[in-house]
Design a protein around this motif. Structure first.
Motif, PDB file in Angstrom:
ATOM      1  N   GLU A   1      13.775 -41.184  10.254  1.00  0.00           N
ATOM      2  CA  GLU A   1      13.895 -42.048  11.419  1.00  0.00           C
ATOM      3  C   GLU A   1      12.719 -43.002  11.521  1.00  0.00           C
ATOM      4  O   GLU A   1      11.597 -42.711  11.098  1.00  0.00           O
ATOM      5  CB  GLU A   1      13.989 -41.212  12.699  1.00  0.00           C
ATOM      6  CG  GLU A   1      12.750 -40.425  13.051  1.00  0.00           C
ATOM      7  CD  GLU A   1      12.841 -39.783  14.434  1.00  0.00           C
ATOM      8  OE1 GLU A   1      13.842 -39.967  15.143  1.00  0.00           O
ATOM      9  OE2 GLU A   1      11.869 -39.091  14.791  1.00  0.00           O
ATOM     10  N   PHE A   2      13.001 -44.142  12.103  1.00  0.00           N
ATOM     11  CA  PHE A   2      12.005 -45.186  12.326  1.00  0.00           C
ATOM     12  C   PHE A   2      10.983 -44.735  13.358  1.00  0.00           C
ATOM     13  O   PHE A   2      11.339 -44.162  14.382  1.00  0.00           O
ATOM     14  CB  PHE A   2      12.700 -46.466  12.783  1.00  0.00           C
ATOM     15  CG  PHE A   2      11.769 -47.533  13.262  1.00  0.00           C
ATOM     16  CD1 PHE A   2      11.608 -47.792  14.607  1.00  0.00           C
ATOM     17  CD2 PHE A   2      11.044 -48.291  12.348  1.00  0.00           C
ATOM     18  CE1 PHE A   2      10.761 -48.780  15.054  1.00  0.00           C
ATOM     19  CE2 PHE A   2      10.187 -49.295  12.783  1.00  0.00           C
ATOM     20  CZ  PHE A   2      10.043 -49.540  14.140  1.00  0.00           C
ATOM     21  N   VAL A   3       9.713 -45.038  13.087  1.00  0.00           N
ATOM     22  CA  VAL A   3       8.641 -44.745  14.030  1.00  0.00           C
ATOM     23  C   VAL A   3       7.983 -46.033  14.517  1.00  0.00           C
ATOM     24  O   VAL A   3       7.858 -46.266  15.715  1.00  0.00           O
ATOM     25  CB  VAL A   3       7.574 -43.831  13.397  1.00  0.00           C
ATOM     26  CG1 VAL A   3       6.414 -43.613  14.363  1.00  0.00           C
ATOM     27  CG2 VAL A   3       8.177 -42.502  12.973  1.00  0.00           C
ATOM     28  N   ALA A   4       7.548 -46.862  13.577  1.00  0.00           N
ATOM     29  CA  ALA A   4       6.817 -48.074  13.952  1.00  0.00           C
ATOM     30  C   ALA A   4       6.861 -49.066  12.806  1.00  0.00           C
ATOM     31  O   ALA A   4       7.035 -48.690  11.648  1.00  0.00           O
ATOM     32  CB  ALA A   4       5.365 -47.744  14.297  1.00  0.00           C
ATOM     33  N   ALA A   5       6.683 -50.333  13.143  1.00  0.00           N
ATOM     34  CA  ALA A   5       6.613 -51.384  12.140  1.00  0.00           C
ATOM     35  C   ALA A   5       5.670 -52.469  12.614  1.00  0.00           C
ATOM     36  O   ALA A   5       5.468 -52.655  13.820  1.00  0.00           O
ATOM     37  CB  ALA A   5       7.996 -51.962  11.852  1.00  0.00           C
ATOM     38  N   ILE A   6       5.104 -53.176  11.641  1.00  0.00           N
ATOM     39  CA  ILE A   6       4.238 -54.302  11.947  1.00  0.00           C
ATOM     40  C   ILE A   6       4.616 -55.440  11.009  1.00  0.00           C
ATOM     41  O   ILE A   6       4.761 -55.248   9.802  1.00  0.00           O
ATOM     42  CB  ILE A   6       2.747 -53.913  11.833  1.00  0.00           C
ATOM     43  CG1 ILE A   6       1.854 -55.075  12.277  1.00  0.00           C
ATOM     44  CG2 ILE A   6       2.383 -53.437  10.425  1.00  0.00           C
ATOM     45  CD1 ILE A   6       0.405 -54.658  12.529  1.00  0.00           C
TER      46      ILE A   6
END
Length: 124
Positions: free
Chosen positions: A47-52
């Motif tokens: 699952e996705f947590v964070a992106a920049i």
């Protein structure tokens, strides 16, 4: 290109950890990548947590907003995930990933490069 994730460990609920992900190899393009963190708990999907984004815009999953923060240091070819107020449900293997696509993605299949994962275990 290689991504090396580090910083995981065993902590108690309420503690903090900072994960790092260092890129090596063809890293001249690192500043042009969008970078993300995902996690996978036993028996669950990644699952996705964070992106920049390449420009520094950040995106966080609802489950970690207010507790996690993502940042990057292009001079070090490194992306970070600061995790505060950790909960037992944050226990998972955390993976960093890099994407050369224009738009930031929250779907694993849209990332081109992956690190090996680092285990985070939060005890209650």
């Amino acid at each position: 290109v290689q991504l090396q994730a580090s910083g995981g460990g065993l902590v108690q609920a309420g503690d903090s950890l900072r994960l790092s992900c260092a890129a090596s190899g063809r890293t001249f393009s690192f500043s042009g990548w969008n970078m993300g963190w995902f996690r996978q708990a036993p028996g669950k999907e990644r699952e996705f947590v964070a992106a920049i984004s390449r420009s520094g815009g950040t995106y966080l999953a609802d489950s970690v907003k207010g507790r996690f923060a993502i940042s990057r240091d292009n001079s070090r070819n490194t992306v970070y995930l600061q995790m505060d107020t950790l909960k037992p449900e944050d226990t998972a293997v955390y993976y960093c990933a890099g994407s050369t696509r224009v738009q930031v993605a929250t779907i694993p299949s849209l990332y081109d490069y992956w690190g090996q994962g680092t285990q985070v275990t939060v005890s209650s």
